[in-house]
Design a protein around this motif. Structure first.
Motif, short mmCIF file in Angstrom:
data_model
loop_
_atom_site.label_atom_id
_atom_site.label_comp_id
_atom_site.label_asym_id
_atom_site.label_seq_id
_atom_site.Cartn_x
_atom_site.Cartn_y
_atom_site.Cartn_z
N ALA A 208 18.86 -16.71 12.00
CA ALA A 208 20.16 -16.50 12.64
C ALA A 208 21.10 -15.76 11.68
CB ALA A 208 20.78 -17.83 13.06
N ALA A 209 21.09 -16.17 10.41
CA ALA A 209 21.94 -15.49 9.42
C ALA A 209 21.52 -14.03 9.29
CB ALA A 209 21.85 -16.19 8.07
N TYR A 210 20.21 -13.79 9.35
CA TYR A 210 19.71 -12.42 9.24
C TYR A 210 20.18 -11.58 10.43
CZ TYR A 210 16.39 -8.56 9.01
OH TYR A 210 15.83 -7.32 8.96
N LEU A 212 22.75 -12.11 12.20
CA LEU A 212 24.19 -11.91 12.11
C LEU A 212 24.54 -10.79 11.15
CD1 LEU A 212 25.45 -15.59 11.96
CD2 LEU A 212 25.84 -13.99 13.79
N ARG B 91 24.31 -5.02 14.89
CA ARG B 91 24.24 -6.48 14.79
C ARG B 91 25.44 -7.14 15.44
NH1 ARG B 91 19.55 -7.55 13.30
NH2 ARG B 91 18.62 -6.81 11.38
N GLN B 95 23.24 -9.99 19.70
CA GLN B 95 23.09 -11.28 19.05
C GLN B 95 21.99 -12.09 19.70
OE1 GLN B 95 23.97 -12.94 16.34
NE2 GLN B 95 24.63 -10.89 15.69
N PHE B 98 19.00 -19.17 19.50
CA PHE B 98 17.64 -19.63 19.21
C PHE B 98 17.26 -20.85 20.02
CE2 PHE B 98 18.72 -16.93 15.73
CZ PHE B 98 17.53 -16.30 15.44
N HIS B 122 31.10 -9.78 8.61
CA HIS B 122 31.55 -8.48 9.10
C HIS B 122 33.01 -8.19 8.79
CE1 HIS B 122 27.88 -7.44 11.32
NE2 HIS B 122 27.76 -8.73 11.46
N ARG B 167 28.83 -19.54 17.68
CA ARG B 167 28.58 -18.66 16.53
C ARG B 167 28.27 -17.23 16.98
NH1 ARG B 167 23.72 -20.32 12.80
NH2 ARG B 167 22.63 -20.13 14.76
N LEU B 171 31.30 -12.76 17.21
CA LEU B 171 31.29 -11.31 16.99
C LEU B 171 31.61 -10.52 18.25
CD1 LEU B 171 28.16 -11.01 14.70
CD2 LEU B 171 30.53 -10.79 14.05
#
Lengths: 313, 322
Positions: A208-210, A212, B91, B95, B98, B122, B167, B171
């Protein structure tokens, strides 16, 4: 009654429902106070009385090592031929050695050197091992392959051989002992961190961090390494005693810190010659210091590994 | 709705496996020649058995995996050639949510830090604006602003999935790949998450690629659905069309596996029951990948791989419809 919905023949009417109670409306509320990971671990560490004793002893040792040589009227190298090989008395709590130096001050001065070597070399190994292992595990592939073969080669050279060679080249001082110990001790840490990072990087929070857009150092340090902090800290608590022990061993066989400076190993070596003489008690003090410090460090290590064990929550 | 936001053409993602000293190097063809489009503000559902390559496809789209061949075009730009600043912009717009809400949140970060992180990465807004956005996002997903100092382990699965939705929303993306976002949750919570995703779509005009193996949920949320089998898309069609008139034998079998909450009708339902397991993606059958389990398989199916072609309003890859 008006029909609201028809699911496969089931009639749902308003009278089938009852209003939520007040308690259920607050279902998102969390009653427990928020607790960080470290405060949680500290809480569990405190439960372990033996480890707590070890920590207290170690802290006393550190404070004494700093304060005693500063306040004592004797210095570690000041000889007094009028007071050779004294037994413990009020002026000299641990007696004096064959040159009339106060043993208590010398043991505390030795604690400075031993603890300094133990903690600083553990810290250096921590930094090198975490960065090296972290990058190796995270980048993987050919980079990992090359980095790990370098580690294997270093690991194949006997540890003591390296330390002794370095002492020969750079002379017998604290710096060269630390270089000698650090040169090989970080390997265990690097391997540990690499293995942990390799399994963590496949976890969804790392992905997930990647996704982002986080940079490699950010993912590595903020997401992966912070999650193996538990085993890293446990490993550090094992590195400290092993470094202290290596130094004491080297000094005892006569290739470590040389007189008049004193580490615990040097003191034991000096007292060794007197063991069959009138004053065999001198060797007790440095050995007692080494043993108690080792014991408390091991208890602390034990407590820390329990405190960070996720299964003991 | 008219313009495609995402266009995928001939996408292949293969993974080499084995290849030790003595073992022969083999290739897992996880995604094999997939082409489809997702329109603006549309939800495209992707269904299929476990191991058919749905998740790999999703992960290739967000560039976790590099495609072996093929082209991904997102908002009119070829994704494969992006780097540096352009990649960061990609990015921001693309998004992913998961599958496992227990693994997708960093256990050492507070909820506030987790939701703020995308904005930190960002460099969006001042610290104060970020704090405000975190609170407003928490409210959007139905959590309380004072949850910011909590750690993920203090939340339930459904709450965690909402945190991870917050989360991704930090963005303001245009497209979200939802990789089985509900399959790890209780049925009662599933509806909650689906409704939340739908509401967010209406408010913000986001497009979804919704991956799932729960056909009921996919039908509910998607306008169009693609059925995937062994790395290939076998049928793409309007959601209701695909449900009521499935064309491909595999889609028919998938649909007949949905349980009906009525044992009488369940027993009397006509339909195709599949035997056997999905073949290994290491060794995909020649021609049509489904032929080993297909009741209608002929000699031709072994020789020639059927391509997706228009039949009525759907597209189907099967030699039966020619």
């Amino acid at each position: 009654m008006e029909q609201i919905q028809n699911i496969e023949g089931l009639q749902l009417t308003p009278d089938l429902f009852e209003p939520l109670s007040e308690a259920e409306k607050n279902s998102e509320f969390i009653a427990a106070a928020p607790r960080t990971y470290l405060s949680d671990a500290w809480h569990r560490f405190k439960e372990n009385k033996l480890a707590l004793c070890g920590l207290v002893f170690l802290l006393i040792m550190v404070v004494m090592a700093i304060v005693v040589p500063m306040l004592s009227p004797y210095s570690y190298e000041q000889m007094d031929y009028g007071a050779i090989n004294l037994l413990p008395c009020t002026e000299h709590p641990m007696g004096t050695d064959k040159f009339g130096r106060d043993i208590f001050v010398r043991v505390m001065y030795g604690a400075r050197i031993s603890l300094l070597i133990g903690f600083s070399s553990a810290f250096i190994c921590l930094v090198i091992g975490v960065v090296y292992g972290g990058f190796s595990g995270y980048i993987g592939g050919k980079v990992d392959m090359v980095l790990m073969r370098i580690v294997d080669i270093l690991y194949a050279i006997p540890n003591l051989l390296i330390v002794i060679l370095i002492m020969l080249v750079f002379g017998s001082n604290v710096g060269s002992i630390m270089i000698g110990i650090c040169l090989t001790s970080w390997i265990g840490m690097a391997r540990l961190v690499r293995a942990q990072v390799m399994s963590l990087k496949e976890q969804e929070f790392a992905l997930a961090a990647y996704v982002l857009g986080a940079s490699t150092p950010r993912i590595l340090f903020k997401h992966l390494i912070i999650n193996c902090m538990g085993s890293i800290i446990v490993n550090v608590t094992l590195l400290v005693p092993s470094a202290i022990f290596t130094e004491a061993f080297l000094s005892f066989v006569g290739i470590g810190i040389s007189a008049p400076a004193a580490s615990w190993g040097t003191l034991a070596n000096e007292a060794r010659t007197l063991i069959e003489s009138s004053n065999p008690i001198q060797i007790i003090w440095p050995i007692l210091a080494i043993c108690l410090t080792m014991l408390s460090l091991n208890f602390i290590g034990d407590g820390v590994s329990d405190a960070f064990d996720p299964k003991k929550k | 709705m008219e313009q495609p936001i995402l266009r995928v053409e001939g996408l292949k993602t293969h993974f080499p496996v084995g290849g030790g000293l003595f073992a022969k190097k083999q290739v897992v063809k996880a995604v094999n020649e997939v082409s489809f489009q997702v329109m603006q503000n549309e939800t495209f559902g992707l269904v299929g058995e476990s191991g058919c390559g749905k998740s790999t496809l999703g992960r290739t789209l967000v560039k976790i995996y590099e495609p072996t061949a093929g082209k991904i075009e997102f908002m009119g730009r070829d994704v494969g050639s992006l780097s540096g600043q352009e990649l960061q912009e990609f990015r921001r717009n693309m998004q992913m949510i998961f599958q496992d809400p227990y693994a997708s949140l960093n256990p050492r970060m507070t909820v506030g830090e987790i939701i703020r992180e995308p904005m930190d990465i960002h460099n969006i807004g001042s610290p104060k604006e970020r704090e405000e956005k975190v609170s407003s996002l928490l409210e959007t997903v139905g959590l309380k602003p004072d949850h910011v100092r909590r750690y993920p382990h203090e939340f339930s699965g459904g709450q965690r999935q909402r945190i991870s939705i917050a989360r991704t929303l930090a963005l303001d993306p245009k497209f979200i790949v939802c990789d089985e976002p509900i399959s790890a949750l209780d049925v009662s919570i599933q509806a909650q998450i689906i409704n939340l995703l739908e509401r967010i779509q209406q408010e913000r005009g986001i497009s979804y690629l919704f991956i799932a193996h729960d056909l009921g949920a996919v039908k509910h949320i998607s306008q169009r659905i693609g059925a995937m089998y062994l790395g290939s898309l076998v049928e793409v069609g309007e959601s209701s069309e695909l449900y009521h008139r499935p064309l491909h034998p595999y889609t028919q079998a998938l649909l007949s596996s949905i349980p009906i909450p009525d044992p009488e009708r369940m027993r009397s339902r006509p339909g195709l029951q599949l035997d056997g397991d999905i073949p290994s993606p290491l060794d995909i059958p020649s021609g049509c990948p489904f032929r080993t389990r297909c009741p209608h398989a002929t000699q031709r199916c072994a020789e020639e791989k059927p391509q997706l072609r228009q039949v009525g309003s759907s597209q189907v890859a099967c030699h039966l419809y020619e």
